[in-house]
Design a protein around this motif. Sequence first.
Motif, PDB file in Angstrom:
ATOM      1  N   LYS A   8       8.801   5.627  -1.377  1.00 55.90           N
ATOM      2  CA  LYS A   8       7.610   6.527  -1.223  1.00 55.90           C
ATOM      3  C   LYS A   8       6.407   6.337  -1.730  1.00 55.90           C
ATOM      4  O   LYS A   8       6.123   5.837  -3.123  1.00 55.90           O
ATOM      5  CB  LYS A   8       7.717   7.947  -1.564  1.00 55.90           C
ATOM      6  N   VAL A   9       5.089   6.073  -0.703  1.00 54.69           N
ATOM      7  CA  VAL A   9       4.036   5.516  -1.393  1.00 54.69           C
ATOM      8  C   VAL A   9       2.894   6.486  -1.188  1.00 54.69           C
ATOM      9  O   VAL A   9       2.572   7.237  -0.025  1.00 54.69           O
ATOM     10  CB  VAL A   9       3.611   4.043  -0.884  1.00 54.69           C
ATOM     11  N   TYR A  10       2.202   6.788  -2.254  1.00 52.36           N
ATOM     12  CA  TYR A  10       0.945   7.658  -2.121  1.00 52.36           C
ATOM     13  C   TYR A  10      -0.389   6.784  -2.403  1.00 52.36           C
ATOM     14  O   TYR A  10      -0.571   6.205  -3.465  1.00 52.36           O
ATOM     15  CB  TYR A  10       0.771   9.026  -3.140  1.00 52.36           C
ATOM     16  N   VAL A  11      -1.332   6.546  -1.307  1.00 49.84           N
ATOM     17  CA  VAL A  11      -2.284   5.767  -1.290  1.00 49.84           C
ATOM     18  C   VAL A  11      -3.604   6.736  -1.793  1.00 49.84           C
ATOM     19  O   VAL A  11      -3.893   7.547  -1.162  1.00 49.84           O
ATOM     20  CB  VAL A  11      -2.539   4.944  -0.073  1.00 49.84           C
ATOM     21  N   LEU A  12      -4.385   6.352  -2.658  1.00 47.09           N
ATOM     22  CA  LEU A  12      -5.482   6.986  -3.183  1.00 47.09           C
ATOM     23  C   LEU A  12      -6.655   6.219  -2.895  1.00 47.09           C
ATOM     24  O   LEU A  12      -6.839   5.242  -3.047  1.00 47.09           O
ATOM     25  CB  LEU A  12      -5.329   7.209  -4.778  1.00 47.09           C
ATOM     26  N   SER A  59     -11.087  10.862  -9.328  1.00 47.34           N
ATOM     27  CA  SER A  59     -10.635  12.295  -9.903  1.00 47.34           C
ATOM     28  C   SER A  59      -9.265  11.873 -10.826  1.00 47.34           C
ATOM     29  O   SER A  59      -9.221  12.766 -11.849  1.00 47.34           O
ATOM     30  CB  SER A  59     -10.232  13.149  -8.818  1.00 47.34           C
ATOM     31  N   LEU A  60      -8.416  10.993 -10.281  1.00 43.27           N
ATOM     32  CA  LEU A  60      -6.927  10.985 -11.054  1.00 43.27           C
ATOM     33  C   LEU A  60      -7.379  10.551 -12.255  1.00 43.27           C
ATOM     34  O   LEU A  60      -6.871  10.657 -13.556  1.00 43.27           O
ATOM     35  CB  LEU A  60      -6.010  10.376 -10.169  1.00 43.27           C
ATOM     36  N   ILE A  80      -8.352   0.529  -4.455  1.00 39.42           N
ATOM     37  CA  ILE A  80      -7.249   1.309  -3.942  1.00 39.42           C
ATOM     38  C   ILE A  80      -6.380   1.417  -5.177  1.00 39.42           C
ATOM     39  O   ILE A  80      -5.935   0.499  -5.809  1.00 39.42           O
ATOM     40  CB  ILE A  80      -6.771   0.859  -2.649  1.00 39.42           C
ATOM     41  N   GLY A  81      -5.984   2.605  -5.381  1.00 38.57           N
ATOM     42  CA  GLY A  81      -4.896   2.720  -6.110  1.00 38.57           C
ATOM     43  C   GLY A  81      -3.770   3.598  -5.483  1.00 38.57           C
ATOM     44  O   GLY A  81      -3.823   4.031  -4.523  1.00 38.57           O
TER      45      GLY A  81
END
Length: 221
Positions: free
Chosen positions: A46-50, A57-58, A127-128
């Motif tokens: 599963k991937v969360y693209v920030l 913010s993170l 991109i993170g």
Amino acid sequence: MNIKEGIEKRFSVRAFTDQVPSIELIKEILKTAGSAPSGGNIQPWKVYVLNENAKKSLSEKTLHNFDNGVQEEIEYEIYPKPLADEYKKRRYECGADMYNALSIKEDDLDSRFKQIRENYKFFGAPIGMIVTIDRSFGKNGWGHVGMFLENLWLSAIHHGLGICLQESWSIYPKTVKEFTKHPDNEIVWCGVAIGFEDSSHPINQYRTKREELSSFVKFID
Ligand SMILES: Cc1cc2nc3c(=O)[nH]c(=O)nc-3n(C[C@H](O)[C@H](O)[C@H](O)COP(=O)(O)O)c2cc1C
């Protein structure tokens, strides 16, 4: 670039230009990565693209933790304790090579601390990503995610981008979850810093060493 060249040219990119890859390109890279094999084709990644905003913010929250010594309960050990001498030696060399490339001396703890801190800025990547896995999976499921990650990396290289994988994000699982909002059944595997390589930065100039074949392969008669 053919597959062999891509594999051999791959290295951890830890400094990036300001150029932001389009979300279409990121989607294309992720789609290719998703062709990775997995036992029973379970595809446990599963991937969360920030985006820039979420990433900022993170980073701010995590750096606040890091700078103030705030610790979170970790959900997996990055390295076994104790780490056997064979592996300890390689880990030491890999760190030494990186600090040498940056001309940071062994006793210069402030500069070393500053470099570790860069992890929590995704090394300046535009991109993170955060990669998670359902916590019910055992060792082989984690291996399948590893296959996805290598695909992600090679696919990024194909499109002229660079990556650094970051288990450092697993040290702050609670903070990461505040931003990704992933469900409780998922565990943070690692982060991904992705963008265009700053090839003029000294940290991108050195390459890590590899063992001879004889140290990890046995041919059985
Ligand atoms: C799962 C995984 C997690 C990693 N986490 C970090 C990290 O948190 N910070 C970092 O600077 N490098 C991290 N690395 C990069 C490794 O240090 C690097 O892959 C290794 O030293 C070999 O160098 P190379 O990738 O340049 O060939 C990680 C690599 C992997 C595969």
